[in-house]
Write a protein that holds these residues in place. Sequence first.
Motif, PDB file in Angstrom:
ATOM      1  N   ALA A 147     -13.599 -66.819 115.036  1.00 53.24           N
ATOM      2  CA  ALA A 147     -13.744 -65.400 115.541  1.00 53.24           C
ATOM      3  C   ALA A 147     -13.341 -65.249 116.837  1.00 53.24           C
ATOM      4  CB  ALA A 147     -14.985 -64.828 115.177  1.00 53.24           C
ATOM      5  N   ALA A 148     -13.958 -65.920 117.700  1.00 52.16           N
ATOM      6  CA  ALA A 148     -13.942 -65.958 119.368  1.00 52.16           C
ATOM      7  C   ALA A 148     -12.331 -66.274 119.468  1.00 52.16           C
ATOM      8  CB  ALA A 148     -14.608 -67.097 119.884  1.00 52.16           C
ATOM      9  N   PHE A 149     -11.414 -66.898 118.989  1.00 51.96           N
ATOM     10  CA  PHE A 149     -10.438 -67.208 119.160  1.00 51.96           C
ATOM     11  C   PHE A 149      -9.399 -65.949 118.764  1.00 51.96           C
ATOM     12  CE2 PHE A 149      -6.504 -69.346 119.881  1.00 51.96           C
ATOM     13  CZ  PHE A 149      -5.296 -68.877 118.810  1.00 51.96           C
ATOM     14  N   ILE A 150      -9.821 -65.273 117.693  1.00 46.47           N
ATOM     15  CA  ILE A 150      -9.072 -64.196 117.273  1.00 46.47           C
ATOM     16  C   ILE A 150      -9.410 -62.910 118.291  1.00 46.47           C
ATOM     17  CG2 ILE A 150      -8.999 -62.155 115.500  1.00 46.47           C
ATOM     18  CD1 ILE A 150      -9.737 -64.374 113.284  1.00 46.47           C
ATOM     19  N   VAL A 151     -10.619 -62.900 118.810  1.00 46.27           N
ATOM     20  CA  VAL A 151     -11.101 -61.617 119.669  1.00 46.27           C
ATOM     21  C   VAL A 151     -10.215 -61.970 120.914  1.00 46.27           C
ATOM     22  CG1 VAL A 151     -12.963 -60.886 121.275  1.00 46.27           C
ATOM     23  CG2 VAL A 151     -13.356 -61.333 118.656  1.00 46.27           C
ATOM     24  N   THR A 152     -10.430 -63.182 121.481  1.00 42.66           N
ATOM     25  CA  THR A 152      -9.442 -63.623 122.776  1.00 42.66           C
ATOM     26  C   THR A 152      -8.285 -63.281 122.632  1.00 42.66           C
ATOM     27  OG1 THR A 152     -11.101 -65.420 122.896  1.00 42.66           O
ATOM     28  CG2 THR A 152      -9.208 -65.229 124.582  1.00 42.66           C
ATOM     29  N   VAL A 153      -7.548 -63.399 121.549  1.00 45.75           N
ATOM     30  CA  VAL A 153      -6.178 -63.375 121.396  1.00 45.75           C
ATOM     31  C   VAL A 153      -5.792 -61.663 121.450  1.00 45.75           C
ATOM     32  CG1 VAL A 153      -4.284 -63.101 119.839  1.00 45.75           C
ATOM     33  CG2 VAL A 153      -5.636 -65.299 120.569  1.00 45.75           C
ATOM     34  N   LEU A 154      -6.673 -61.028 120.808  1.00 45.63           N
ATOM     35  CA  LEU A 154      -6.641 -59.525 120.691  1.00 45.63           C
ATOM     36  C   LEU A 154      -6.752 -59.004 122.154  1.00 45.63           C
ATOM     37  CD1 LEU A 154      -6.617 -57.988 117.728  1.00 45.63           C
ATOM     38  CD2 LEU A 154      -8.809 -57.351 118.224  1.00 45.63           C
ATOM     39  N   LEU A 155      -8.047 -59.367 122.638  1.00 47.57           N
ATOM     40  CA  LEU A 155      -8.057 -58.765 124.101  1.00 47.57           C
ATOM     41  C   LEU A 155      -6.859 -59.107 125.017  1.00 47.57           C
ATOM     42  CD1 LEU A 155     -11.931 -59.403 124.483  1.00 47.57           C
ATOM     43  CD2 LEU A 155     -10.738 -57.227 124.226  1.00 47.57           C
ATOM     44  N   PHE A 156      -6.495 -60.388 124.939  1.00 47.95           N
ATOM     45  CA  PHE A 156      -5.263 -60.639 125.756  1.00 47.95           C
ATOM     46  C   PHE A 156      -3.974 -59.959 125.635  1.00 47.95           C
ATOM     47  CE2 PHE A 156      -7.954 -63.576 127.553  1.00 47.95           C
ATOM     48  CZ  PHE A 156      -7.546 -64.999 127.484  1.00 47.95           C
ATOM     49  N   ALA A 157      -3.868 -59.547 124.205  1.00 48.25           N
ATOM     50  CA  ALA A 157      -2.788 -58.677 123.745  1.00 48.25           C
ATOM     51  C   ALA A 157      -2.771 -57.280 124.441  1.00 48.25           C
ATOM     52  CB  ALA A 157      -2.655 -58.746 122.204  1.00 48.25           C
ATOM     53  N   VAL A 158      -3.940 -56.808 124.238  1.00 44.07           N
ATOM     54  CA  VAL A 158      -4.344 -55.399 124.783  1.00 44.07           C
ATOM     55  C   VAL A 158      -4.177 -55.379 126.190  1.00 44.07           C
ATOM     56  CG1 VAL A 158      -6.221 -53.648 125.242  1.00 44.07           C
ATOM     57  CG2 VAL A 158      -6.169 -54.645 122.707  1.00 44.07           C
ATOM     58  N   ALA A 159      -4.500 -56.161 126.987  1.00 47.08           N
ATOM     59  CA  ALA A 159      -4.398 -56.271 128.212  1.00 47.08           C
ATOM     60  C   ALA A 159      -2.995 -56.494 128.600  1.00 47.08           C
ATOM     61  CB  ALA A 159      -5.134 -57.537 128.980  1.00 47.08           C
ATOM     62  N   LEU A 160      -2.227 -57.261 127.906  1.00 47.60           N
ATOM     63  CA  LEU A 160      -0.654 -57.531 128.217  1.00 47.60           C
ATOM     64  C   LEU A 160       0.152 -56.112 128.005  1.00 47.60           C
ATOM     65  CD1 LEU A 160       0.518 -59.931 129.388  1.00 47.60           C
ATOM     66  CD2 LEU A 160       1.347 -60.447 126.806  1.00 47.60           C
TER      67      LEU A 160
ATOM     68  N   GLN B  16      -6.616 -55.215 131.735  1.00 49.26           N
ATOM     69  CA  GLN B  16      -5.309 -55.813 132.445  1.00 49.26           C
ATOM     70  C   GLN B  16      -5.658 -56.403 133.789  1.00 49.26           C
ATOM     71  OE1 GLN B  16      -2.162 -53.210 133.594  1.00 49.26           O
ATOM     72  NE2 GLN B  16      -1.205 -54.338 131.904  1.00 49.26           N
ATOM     73  N   ILE B  17      -6.331 -55.353 134.804  1.00 47.18           N
ATOM     74  CA  ILE B  17      -6.501 -56.078 136.040  1.00 47.18           C
ATOM     75  C   ILE B  17      -7.679 -57.131 136.048  1.00 47.18           C
ATOM     76  CG2 ILE B  17      -7.549 -55.460 138.052  1.00 47.18           C
ATOM     77  CD1 ILE B  17      -5.477 -53.326 138.199  1.00 47.18           C
ATOM     78  N   SER B  18      -8.875 -57.092 135.356  1.00 50.22           N
ATOM     79  CA  SER B  18      -9.893 -58.244 135.253  1.00 50.22           C
ATOM     80  C   SER B  18      -9.100 -59.420 134.859  1.00 50.22           C
ATOM     81  CB  SER B  18     -10.973 -57.889 134.340  1.00 50.22           C
ATOM     82  OG  SER B  18     -11.530 -56.797 134.451  1.00 50.22           O
ATOM     83  N   LEU B  19      -8.285 -59.450 133.796  1.00 51.33           N
ATOM     84  CA  LEU B  19      -7.697 -60.722 133.267  1.00 51.33           C
ATOM     85  C   LEU B  19      -6.549 -61.246 134.234  1.00 51.33           C
ATOM     86  CD1 LEU B  19      -7.660 -60.246 129.327  1.00 51.33           C
ATOM     87  CD2 LEU B  19      -8.735 -62.000 130.620  1.00 51.33           C
TER      88      LEU B  19
END
Lengths: 328, 336, 327
Positions: C43-56, C116-119
Motif C-alpha cells: 500500500a505504501a509503495f502504491i501511494v508513494t508512486v501515485l503521489l510522485f506521479a501527481v507531482a510529476l 511538486q515543490i515539496s518533492l
Amino acid sequence: MLAFIVQRLFQAVVVMLVVGLIAFALFQFVGDPVNNMLGPEGSTEQREALRERLGLNDPVPLQFLHYLRNVVHGEFGLSYRMGKPVDELLVERLPATIELVGVSAIIALLIGVPMGVYTGLHRNSWLSRVFLTVSLVGISLPTFVIGIVMILVFGVWLGWLPTFGRGGVVDVGGWQSSLLTARGWSHVLMPATTLALFQLTLIMRLVRAEMLEVLRTDYIKFARARGLRNRSVNFGHALKNTLVPVMTITGLQIGSLLAFSIITETVFAWPGMGLLFLQGIQFVDIPVMSSYLVLMAFFFVLINLTVDLLYYAVDPRLRIEHTGGGAH
Amino acid sequence: MDPAAYGNRPLLVVRDLRIEFPTRRATLVAVDGVSFHIDEGEVLGVVGESGAGKSLTGAAIIGLLEPPGRIAAGSVTLAGRRIDNLPYEEMRRIRGSQIGMVFQDPLTSLNPLYTVGRQLIETLQTHLDLSQQAARARAIELLGEVGIPSPQLRVDQYPHEFSGGMRQRVVIALALCVNPRLIIADEPTTALDVSIQAQIITLLKRLCREHGAAVMLITHDMGVIAETADRVAVMYAGRIAEVGRVDQVIKRARHPYTDGLMGSIPKVGTDADRLTQIEGSMPRLTEIPAGCAFHPRCPKVFERCTHERPDLASVDGAQVACWLYAGAPAEAIDRV
Amino acid sequence: MSSIVVAPNEIVLPLGKRVRDSLRRFFAGDLFHSFRRSPVTVAAFIVTVLLFAVALLASWIAPHDTANLSTLILSDARLPPWGVTDAVGTSGASKFVLGTDDQGRDMLSAMMFGLQISLAVGFASVILAAVFGTALGLFSGYVGGPIDSLIMRIADVQLTFPAILIALMIDGIAAGVLPRGLHDEVKVYVLVLAIAASQWVHFARTVRGSTLVEKGKEYVQAARVIGVHPVRIMLRHVLPNVMGPVLVIGTLSLAIAVLTEATLSFLGVGVPVTRPSLGTLIRIGQQYLFSGEWWMTIFPSVVLVVLVLAVNLLGDWLRDALNPKLR
C-alpha cells in the motif's frame, strides 16, 4: 574521575569557543551593524561615533576578545529590530521556553519509556502492534500539523482549551512561571503535548530497539540459564542495560526539543525564545541570531555534560580507567 | 565421588530428540532423532564439527531453545521426570538448581553493570532461602572454590575487572552455586587462551566431581574430551554417529567418521607425513543426504548406506550408527 | 527463441536476456517475497508512486493553473469543499472540489503544485546530501588517521544540533550575506543546501563504517599492493557494497527532508510565497482555523502526512529487507 570531568569540561569550553567564533563571524561578515541600527539616514559623524562606540575600528582579534567578554557577562548587544538589549529580550522569553520544554520532556519520558519497554518485552502482543503503528504515524507527523489539529479539535470544535498564548503567569522571584495556576496549565498543555509527541515516539522506538538488542545478549541467556525470575531478568538486568544508551540519546533529544520549540511556539503563539529567534532570522537581526546560537550551544553543551556525568555514574566500566584490567 | 559409586543410574535420558526450525521455504531439521544418556556424576563429551547440532541439543535440554526452533519430537528426562514439556515456571525452577549451563564466551556471559557478588547472591537467593549475609558468605566461599584469589575483595568487583580466565571461573561459580546435578558446558574453553584452557577444564572437572554433578561437555576439541570425559558421543549432521567410553572410542573408533576425526588429530609419537583428511564437508541442513548422512564422504560406503538410515547398534559396549555393525539393536537405555 | 520474460503476475515483456535473468531473480528472491507478504508495504509503495506521479504531472493534470495569478478571482476566495456548507452559508461547488484558499486558488491544484515543490526540494536535498555524504564517507574511511577523526568529530558535533536549527541558521546567514534581490531568486537553492547540510552526516557515517570494513578485507589490500588507484578501489569495490544502506538512509532521509522543508515553509523561511509548497499552504490556512474554515489547512496537512508516512513505511521495510541479520 577527576580526569574525566576535566577532559569533558575542556571539550565543552572548546566547543563554546568555536561557536563563539562563528557567532562573532556573523557580526563581522553579515551585514553592516551601523547601517542596520541607524538606517540610511544617519550622518557620517553619527556613523563614525557609532563605529567607535561599537569598537568596530579595533583589530579583529581584539574585537573577538571584547565579544567574548561581553558574552560571558551576558551582554549580547542591541537588537537591530527592537532596539532593546538582547539579554533583556532573552530573559523575558526564557521562562516560557524552559517551562514548555520541561513539561514536554517529562511527558515524553513518562509515556515513551514504559511504552518502549512494553513493546520490547511483549513483541507480538496486539497492544505492541498498536503502539508501533501509532509510533510510525507519530514520526511522520510534523509538529506543526499536530499542533494545528489539536487546536482545531480541542480549541475550535470542543472548546476545552485555549488556542494560543500563555496564561496564568505568576512572578516567582523574578521568574515568570505559568505552571502554578490551573489557567497556566490549560495554556501549556496543548503546546507541551504537541512538542512531546514527536520525541515520545522516538524514545519509544529507541527503548524498544535497545531492549530487543539487550534481550539477545549472552548475559541475558545466562541469567535465564541460572533460573532467575522473569521480573529480575527483564527489569533488573535487561532494563538497566537498556537505559544506559537510552540516556545519551534522551539527553540529545532534550536538545532537539529546544529546537522544535520554535515550531510549537509559532503554532501556538507562545511567547518564548524560539519566536524571538524566528523573527530575528526574518529581519536579519544579527545580535538576536548570534546570541540565540550561543545560548543554544551553551544549553547543548550543558546537557551533553550532564549526560556524560550520568553515564559515568551508571556504567562501572567507565570508572576504572588506567588501574589495569584486574590481575589474573 | 567416583561415578561407579553411583551404580550407573542414568540422570539424564534423551530419547529420539528432534529439533526443527520452520522457515519460509521448508522446515529444517537441525537435530534428528538423537538419543543418549548421562549417568550421575559422569562426564559425557559431545563432540562434532560446528553445525552438527551439539549446542542446540544442550539448549533444548535446559529449555532455552530460541524460537522459531522447537522440539518437534522425542523426550528429555531428568532423574526419571520428563522436563521437555514442562510449563515455563516449573522449568525455570529447574534451571540453575538442577541443571546449570556454562557458555562459551566469558566476556559476554556476565552482566557488565553488576558486581560479581551481586550476580552470585541473586542466583543463590532465587533458588535458596538465604539471608543477604548468608548468601554473601556463600558467594565469597564459591569464589574461593573456583580459585579466585582474595575473594572477599573481588566479590564486590565488576566483570570487566577480571581477566578472561578469571571471568570463566566466575561463570563456573555461578553455574554451580545452587549445586545442580547436571552441568551443560557449551564450548567452555574455546574463547580462552590456550594456556588457560587446561586450567579451566581441570577446574570444571574437579568441582563437578566434588559437587557430585554430571557434565555434558560440548566441544569440537577432541583433546579436551580425551583428557576429561568418561564417555563421548560423536555427532554428525544432527545425528549421533557413535557413543561409547572415551578410551574405547579414541583407541578403536568404529564409525568411519569418528575414525576420520581421530586420524586428523596430530599425535605425539606417530611418524606421519600427513594427517588424514575426510573428503568433502558436513552437509548443510537443507541438503542432508538420504540414508546415512555421512555416506557421500565415507570410505567404506556400500549400497545400503545410500538409502537406509542406520539406527544405533551395540558393539562391545559402545553404540554405533553404521551399517557395518548392523546386528544387535541398541540396549534399552531406560533403567530407572 | 523469443526473448520474453514472464513475471509472476504474468506481464509479458520483450527484454534482453540479462535483464530477464535479473528480473527473474528479483521476483523469485527474498526481497520481493517479503514485499508481497506485507500488505502495508505494498500500500505504501502504491501511494508513494501515485503521489510522485501527481507531482510529476501536476502541470498537466491540475484542474486550475494556480501559479498564474491573473486567473484568480477574489470572489472565489475561501470557498468550502464540494458538498460542504460553511458557517456563513456558502456552499462548495464542483468547480473547486476541495475548496479555495484566501486568494481564490483552487485547493486541489494548489496542493498538486505544492506537492511538486515539496518533492522537488526534498529529492534535490537528499541527492545532494547523499552524493556529498557518500563521497566524504568514502574518503574519510579510506584515508583514515587524523583526517578521518577530524571529519567524524565535526559530524558528531553537527549531529547534536537538530536539522531544523542548522537549516534555519544557514538560511538566516544566507539572507544576511546575499543582497536582498538576489536572495529571493536563490532562496530555493539556499533551502536545498540548508536541508542537505542537515542530512549529509547520516550518509557519511554509514558509508565510512562500510568503507572501514571493506578496507580491512583482503581483496582491497591486494588491490592496493598491486597499485590500483585508490579512487578506483573506492568506486569499484567499496561503493557497490554500500549501496544498500545508502538506499535505506536515502529513503528515510527523503521523509525528513520533506518534513524539514514543510516546517521551514510553515515558519515562513522556506520557499518563496509565489510558489507555495505544502508547508506554505498550511501556514496560510492556519489563520482561518478560528473562523471554522478548516479545509485550507487540513487538506495539505493530510497530503503531507500521507506522503511522509508512505515514504517512512517503505524505508522501514527496505531496512528490514536488506538487513542480513534479520533474514
